[in-house]
Design a protein around this motif. Sequence first.
Motif, PDB file in Angstrom:
ATOM      1  N   THR A  10       0.837  -1.182   0.000  1.00 53.11           N
ATOM      2  CA  THR A  10       0.000   0.000   0.000  1.00 53.11           C
ATOM      3  C   THR A  10       0.870   1.228   0.000  1.00 53.11           C
ATOM      4  O   THR A  10       1.991   1.230   0.479  1.00 53.11           O
ATOM      5  CB  THR A  10      -0.896   0.020   1.248  1.00 53.11           C
ATOM      6  N   THR A  11       0.335   2.326  -0.530  1.00 54.21           N
ATOM      7  CA  THR A  11       1.075   3.572  -0.509  1.00 54.21           C
ATOM      8  C   THR A  11       1.147   4.093   0.897  1.00 54.21           C
ATOM      9  O   THR A  11       0.227   3.942   1.688  1.00 54.21           O
ATOM     10  CB  THR A  11       0.371   4.606  -1.409  1.00 54.21           C
ATOM     11  N   GLY A  12       2.266   4.727   1.258  1.00 54.35           N
ATOM     12  CA  GLY A  12       2.493   5.175   2.626  1.00 54.35           C
ATOM     13  C   GLY A  12       1.650   6.385   2.970  1.00 54.35           C
ATOM     14  O   GLY A  12       1.154   7.120   2.116  1.00 54.35           O
ATOM     15  N   ARG A  14      -1.248   6.712   4.331  1.00 55.32           N
ATOM     16  CA  ARG A  14      -2.702   6.610   4.251  1.00 55.32           C
ATOM     17  C   ARG A  14      -3.231   5.897   5.480  1.00 55.32           C
ATOM     18  O   ARG A  14      -2.736   4.851   5.866  1.00 55.32           O
ATOM     19  CB  ARG A  14      -3.108   5.817   2.998  1.00 55.32           C
ATOM     20  N   LEU A  15      -4.241   6.495   6.097  1.00 55.72           N
ATOM     21  CA  LEU A  15      -4.872   5.837   7.226  1.00 55.72           C
ATOM     22  C   LEU A  15      -5.713   4.662   6.737  1.00 55.72           C
ATOM     23  O   LEU A  15      -6.240   4.678   5.614  1.00 55.72           O
ATOM     24  CB  LEU A  15      -5.731   6.824   8.007  1.00 55.72           C
ATOM     25  N   HIS A  16      -5.864   3.677   7.581  1.00 55.80           N
ATOM     26  CA  HIS A  16      -6.529   2.430   7.211  1.00 55.80           C
ATOM     27  C   HIS A  16      -8.043   2.644   7.132  1.00 55.80           C
ATOM     28  O   HIS A  16      -8.697   2.909   8.143  1.00 55.80           O
ATOM     29  CB  HIS A  16      -6.180   1.377   8.262  1.00 55.80           C
ATOM     30  N   ARG A  17      -8.585   2.512   5.928  1.00 50.76           N
ATOM     31  CA  ARG A  17      -9.991   2.871   5.708  1.00 50.76           C
ATOM     32  C   ARG A  17     -10.980   2.006   6.496  1.00 50.76           C
ATOM     33  O   ARG A  17     -11.903   2.552   7.109  1.00 50.76           O
ATOM     34  CB  ARG A  17     -10.318   2.827   4.218  1.00 50.76           C
ATOM     35  N   PRO A  18     -10.849   0.659   6.504  1.00 47.57           N
ATOM     36  CA  PRO A  18     -11.807  -0.120   7.300  1.00 47.57           C
ATOM     37  C   PRO A  18     -11.800   0.247   8.784  1.00 47.57           C
ATOM     38  O   PRO A  18     -12.846   0.276   9.436  1.00 47.57           O
ATOM     39  CB  PRO A  18     -11.345  -1.569   7.074  1.00 47.57           C
ATOM     40  N   LEU A  19     -10.627   0.558   9.335  1.00 46.77           N
ATOM     41  CA  LEU A  19     -10.568   0.959  10.735  1.00 46.77           C
ATOM     42  C   LEU A  19     -11.202   2.331  10.939  1.00 46.77           C
ATOM     43  O   LEU A  19     -11.826   2.590  11.977  1.00 46.77           O
ATOM     44  CB  LEU A  19      -9.119   0.973  11.219  1.00 46.77           C
ATOM     45  N   LEU A  20     -11.051   3.223   9.962  1.00 49.01           N
ATOM     46  CA  LEU A  20     -11.710   4.530  10.062  1.00 49.01           C
ATOM     47  C   LEU A  20     -13.229   4.382   9.993  1.00 49.01           C
ATOM     48  O   LEU A  20     -13.967   5.086  10.694  1.00 49.01           O
ATOM     49  CB  LEU A  20     -11.219   5.452   8.950  1.00 49.01           C
ATOM     50  N   VAL A  21     -13.693   3.475   9.144  1.00 49.26           N
ATOM     51  CA  VAL A  21     -15.139   3.203   9.084  1.00 49.26           C
ATOM     52  C   VAL A  21     -15.615   2.659  10.423  1.00 49.26           C
ATOM     53  O   VAL A  21     -16.673   3.063  10.944  1.00 49.26           O
ATOM     54  CB  VAL A  21     -15.448   2.215   7.942  1.00 49.26           C
ATOM     55  N   LEU A  22     -14.832   1.751  11.016  1.00 51.11           N
ATOM     56  CA  LEU A  22     -15.186   1.208  12.331  1.00 51.11           C
ATOM     57  C   LEU A  22     -15.241   2.323  13.369  1.00 51.11           C
ATOM     58  O   LEU A  22     -16.181   2.385  14.173  1.00 51.11           O
ATOM     59  CB  LEU A  22     -14.155   0.153  12.734  1.00 51.11           C
ATOM     60  N   ALA A  23     -14.256   3.215  13.361  1.00 53.12           N
ATOM     61  CA  ALA A  23     -14.251   4.320  14.316  1.00 53.12           C
ATOM     62  C   ALA A  23     -15.459   5.235  14.110  1.00 53.12           C
ATOM     63  O   ALA A  23     -16.065   5.713  15.075  1.00 53.12           O
ATOM     64  CB  ALA A  23     -12.953   5.116  14.191  1.00 53.12           C
ATOM     65  N   GLY A  24     -15.823   5.481  12.846  1.00 56.24           N
ATOM     66  CA  GLY A  24     -17.001   6.298  12.578  1.00 56.24           C
ATOM     67  C   GLY A  24     -18.279   5.654  13.088  1.00 56.24           C
ATOM     68  O   GLY A  24     -19.156   6.323  13.657  1.00 56.24           O
ATOM     69  N   ALA A  25     -18.392   4.335  12.885  1.00 53.82           N
ATOM     70  CA  ALA A  25     -19.561   3.620  13.408  1.00 53.82           C
ATOM     71  C   ALA A  25     -19.608   3.697  14.928  1.00 53.82           C
ATOM     72  O   ALA A  25     -20.688   3.834  15.523  1.00 53.82           O
ATOM     73  CB  ALA A  25     -19.521   2.161  12.944  1.00 53.82           C
ATOM     74  N   THR A  66      -6.244   4.521  16.805  1.00 54.60           N
ATOM     75  CA  THR A  66      -4.826   4.350  17.114  1.00 54.60           C
ATOM     76  C   THR A  66      -4.183   3.311  16.200  1.00 54.60           C
ATOM     77  O   THR A  66      -3.078   3.517  15.682  1.00 54.60           O
ATOM     78  CB  THR A  66      -4.646   3.931  18.583  1.00 54.60           C
ATOM     79  N   LEU A  67      -4.883   2.191  15.993  1.00 60.85           N
ATOM     80  CA  LEU A  67      -4.334   1.139  15.138  1.00 60.85           C
ATOM     81  C   LEU A  67      -4.216   1.624  13.688  1.00 60.85           C
ATOM     82  O   LEU A  67      -3.242   1.303  12.993  1.00 60.85           O
ATOM     83  CB  LEU A  67      -5.212  -0.106  15.216  1.00 60.85           C
ATOM     84  N   ALA A  68      -5.197   2.428  13.238  1.00 59.26           N
ATOM     85  CA  ALA A  68      -5.121   2.983  11.889  1.00 59.26           C
ATOM     86  C   ALA A  68      -3.895   3.880  11.749  1.00 59.26           C
ATOM     87  O   ALA A  68      -3.188   3.846  10.728  1.00 59.26           O
ATOM     88  CB  ALA A  68      -6.392   3.776  11.584  1.00 59.26           C
ATOM     89  N   TRP A  69      -3.620   4.673  12.770  1.00 59.83           N
ATOM     90  CA  TRP A  69      -2.433   5.532  12.755  1.00 59.83           C
ATOM     91  C   TRP A  69      -1.155   4.698  12.738  1.00 59.83           C
ATOM     92  O   TRP A  69      -0.223   4.977  11.976  1.00 59.83           O
ATOM     93  CB  TRP A  69      -2.466   6.455  13.969  1.00 59.83           C
ATOM     94  N   LEU A  70      -1.105   3.657  13.573  1.00 62.92           N
ATOM     95  CA  LEU A  70       0.073   2.798  13.625  1.00 62.92           C
ATOM     96  C   LEU A  70       0.349   2.157  12.265  1.00 62.92           C
ATOM     97  O   LEU A  70       1.492   2.121  11.799  1.00 62.92           O
ATOM     98  CB  LEU A  70      -0.110   1.702  14.668  1.00 62.92           C
ATOM     99  N   LEU A  71      -0.696   1.659  11.628  1.00 65.18           N
ATOM    100  CA  LEU A  71      -0.516   1.003  10.330  1.00 65.18           C
ATOM    101  C   LEU A  71      -0.079   2.009   9.270  1.00 65.18           C
ATOM    102  O   LEU A  71       0.625   1.654   8.322  1.00 65.18           O
ATOM    103  CB  LEU A  71      -1.807   0.301   9.916  1.00 65.18           C
ATOM    104  N   GLY A  72      -0.481   3.270   9.437  1.00 64.88           N
ATOM    105  CA  GLY A  72      -0.044   4.296   8.507  1.00 64.88           C
ATOM    106  C   GLY A  72       1.434   4.619   8.622  1.00 64.88           C
ATOM    107  O   GLY A  72       2.021   5.209   7.712  1.00 64.88           O
ATOM    108  N   LEU A  73       2.051   4.229   9.740  1.00 66.20           N
ATOM    109  CA  LEU A  73       3.480   4.473   9.944  1.00 66.20           C
ATOM    110  C   LEU A  73       4.365   3.386   9.347  1.00 66.20           C
ATOM    111  O   LEU A  73       5.585   3.552   9.289  1.00 66.20           O
ATOM    112  CB  LEU A  73       3.783   4.573  11.450  1.00 66.20           C
TER     113      LEU A  73
END
Length: 323
Positions: A10-12, A14-25, A66-73
């Motif tokens: 994946t391109t660096g 970028r926050l993890h979209r499924p985790l962002l959807v989970l956070a939004g829910a 937090t996990l989405a941020w970690l994976l973005g690193l």
Amino acid sequence: MEFGGKTGETTGGRLHRPLLVLAGAMAVLLVVSALGLLFDHRTLVNAPLWAKPFKFTVSIGLYALTLAWLLGLLTRFRRTGWWLGTVFAVGISTDLALLVWQILIRDRPLHFNVETPGDVLIDNVLATGAFTAWAATAAVVVLLLFQKLPDRALASALRWGTGFAVVGMGLALMMFSPTPPQEALLDAGVHPPMVGGHTVGLPDGGPGLPLLGWSTVGGDLRIPHFVGIHAIQALPLLALALAALARRYPVLSSDLVRRRLVWTGAVGYAGLLALVTWQALRGQSIVRPDFWTLSAAAGLIAIVAAGAALSLRSPRVHALTEF
């Protein structure tokens, strides 16, 4: 999520979209749960019906972000990290769907409930989702060991914090063992409606702290679980705070000093996790510590204070090995 490059990673950045959807829910469910606490006064196991959904949405929402941020690193194994984050999101989403169904729709206990075959099925699926999320987080810990991050203090904080989070998830397994009264019923050939529990020494449903529900009369295994899983936020926040304070305090401009302080914080956090676990297993309430608990806490504070003082010494010493 885009894929690219010869390796298909994946391109660096970028926050993890499924985790962002989970956070939004979780944000939506948090608002609904808050309204439920205000206007729906039903109870379940002597606690507000909406208390568990409220607590879970806050905890899981923060964890997902937090996990989405970690994976973005991640700079290596990004595709693997993306799939691990997706596995985590699916596992936890399954558990949240079961929470809504079992508590809010069926008005029945979610955890430890084995009264009917349907309850047993839900309990098994719930455990599968939790184990899936635990395994995904453990794998992220391994990935972080192979990352080169520019701020070594933050890198240490991320690795320690995620590692403690895995331990915190594992500590939850203690709740699912039969309590002594339940074990006696099982030995007698009687099928108890509940197997496992949060409270040590007493049945669940007794007096507890407002909203959190942690027992005020006995040990509570939810406390070490909570402390452990949220290390994933606490220790990286410590590293970020030290980096921000470095603008005002020159001693913190040294990466080595900040890394020492993060290691000191990690030692203190490990001690805190061990302390609350020990306290819970002895059947002691978090609000009624005895002499030995207070003595251990005082000793831990002294160790952390000494470690912080030593960490702030001149950085012109040999470099610590990187964790």
